[in-house]
Design an enzyme around this catalytic site. Structure first.
Site, mmCIF file in Angstrom:
data_model
loop_
_atom_site.group_PDB
_atom_site.id
_atom_site.type_symbol
_atom_site.label_atom_id
_atom_site.label_comp_id
_atom_site.label_asym_id
_atom_site.label_seq_id
_atom_site.Cartn_x
_atom_site.Cartn_y
_atom_site.Cartn_z
ATOM 1 N N ARG A 156 53.089 4.732 64.826
ATOM 2 C CA ARG A 156 53.845 4.622 66.072
ATOM 3 C C ARG A 156 53.969 6.033 66.660
ATOM 4 N NH1 ARG A 156 56.958 1.420 62.325
ATOM 5 N NH2 ARG A 156 57.029 -0.798 62.929
ATOM 6 N N LYS A 180 60.786 2.389 61.855
ATOM 7 C CA LYS A 180 61.957 1.749 62.445
ATOM 8 C C LYS A 180 63.010 1.480 61.376
ATOM 9 C CE LYS A 180 59.838 -0.492 66.446
ATOM 10 N NZ LYS A 180 59.591 -1.786 67.135
ATOM 11 N N HIS A 249 50.181 3.530 71.939
ATOM 12 C CA HIS A 249 50.289 2.159 71.446
ATOM 13 C C HIS A 249 48.924 1.479 71.395
ATOM 14 C CE1 HIS A 249 52.239 -1.502 70.325
ATOM 15 N NE2 HIS A 249 51.861 -2.146 71.404
ATOM 16 N N ARG A 252 47.230 2.523 68.205
ATOM 17 C CA ARG A 252 47.819 1.808 67.057
ATOM 18 C C ARG A 252 47.353 0.360 67.039
ATOM 19 N NH1 ARG A 252 52.339 1.188 63.467
ATOM 20 N NH2 ARG A 252 53.623 -0.650 63.903
ATOM 21 N N HIS A 275 55.467 -3.048 59.235
ATOM 22 C CA HIS A 275 56.160 -4.215 59.772
ATOM 23 C C HIS A 275 57.009 -4.853 58.682
ATOM 24 C CE1 HIS A 275 53.017 -4.862 63.193
ATOM 25 N NE2 HIS A 275 53.959 -4.015 63.521
ATOM 26 N N TYR A 284 50.845 -8.975 66.556
ATOM 27 C CA TYR A 284 50.379 -7.659 66.973
ATOM 28 C C TYR A 284 48.862 -7.534 66.923
ATOM 29 C CZ TYR A 284 50.950 -2.561 67.323
ATOM 30 O OH TYR A 284 50.940 -1.250 67.723
#
Length: 310
Positions: A156, A180, A249, A252, A275, A284
């Protein structure tokens, strides 16, 4: 519409007429907005008649969900369905205000979320075209190292910007990132990503402040910003004559797609991307149907095998 030629039952029609007057006289809404409310509400009113409902007080959340489901079956866009339900909620709020019903049955019913389109990934040739940066000034070396590492490790943007020198081991092809939710993970990288990160480390001192801990720095010497990475990638996309807009993005997403197409290992790609839920990885990334069909033919014990006669 033929259904509009059939009058509504008075217990459905009269409250609507009162609501339209309320919108005009008390709310002062434009004629265009009033017409939108009328169109949406009368469409639903006729649908309720078809379902055997002739009084607004008989409508509960289950009936509202049926109206929403019908809209979806009729091919309504999520945004249009949200507008329709919003009109219904406003109307029921009016009936509560008038003391005609006690609760708003549309309050807890929402339209499905509008799907955000995934960015189109780059194909392998486009990635190669983008990364053929042969300039040797420190900024160009840094930018290629950034792009090689993002594509090589599927990072990311925030993860890349926050990488410190202590987080990376080029000799082992390992990188520690904080994703995250402050969740830490270790990701592998190899090949061109290792080569160009090492090239960058050899020239980094020409730009970096002496005590800066960040792996990637700006020309001012401090940690590079998110905006600078986005801007430089877009510029390199144009400079390298790549047809589509380049963003972090998109790199990725391309990493995820290419890894899944090559490995067919959803769990591994999930770990690489950081994830928490595998459903996120499934959304994704995408495989073309022909590739899926080939995997199925090769793997399923009852599928027709290659070379088998028709």
């Amino acid at each position: 519409m033929t259904e509009s030629l059939v009058p509504l039952p008075s217990r459905l029609q009269d409250p609507l007429v009162n609501f339209y007057e309320y919108l005009r006289a008390e709310k002062g809404l434009s004629l265009h907005t009033q017409r939108n409310y009328k169109q949406q509400l009368e469409t639903m009113a006729f649908q309720l008649v078809q379902l055997g409902i002739e009084d607004w007080s008989s409508v509960d959340a289950a009936w509202v969900r049926q109206l929403a489901s019908k809209g979806m079956r009729d091919g309504m866009k999520a945004s249009s369905l949200a507008t329709r339900l919003s009109s219904l909620r406003a109307f029921f709020d009016f009936l509560i205000l008038r003391g005609e019903i006690a609760a708003n049955p549309a309050k807890g019913v929402s339209a499905p979320r509008k799907k955000r389109p995934l960015p189109k990934n780059l194909d392998v040739d486009e990635v190669n075209q983008l990364l053929e940066v042969d300039e040797d000034d420190p900024l160009a070396v840094r930018d290629r190292a950034i792009m090689e590492l993002m594509y090589g490790a599927g990072l990311r943007l925030a993860e890349l910007v926050n990488v410190d020198l202590k987080d990376i081991r080029t000799s082992r092809g390992e990188l520690r990132v904080v994703g995250k939710g402050e969740k830490e993970r270790k990701v592998p990288f190899a090949g061109q990503a290792v080569i160009w990160v090492e090239k960058w480390l050899r020239v980094r001192g020409q730009l970096s402040d002496p005590n800066e801990s960040a792996l990637f720095v700006s020309k001012l010497g401090g940690r590079i910003s998110h905006r600078s990475v986005q801007k430089r990638m877009a510029e390199w996309g144009q400079k390298q004559a790549v047809s589509s807009h380049i963003s972090p993005h998109k790199l990725r997403h391309s990493f995820a797609t290419h890894m899944l197409e090559s490995s067919q290992n959803l769990r591994a790609v999930q770990e690489l991307l950081g994830h928490e839920n595998i459903s996120t990885t499934q959304i994704y990334t995408h495989l073309d149907f022909q590739h899926l069909a080939e995997v199925y033919d090769q793997a399923h014990p009852r599928a027709r095998k290659k070379g088998r006669k028709e």
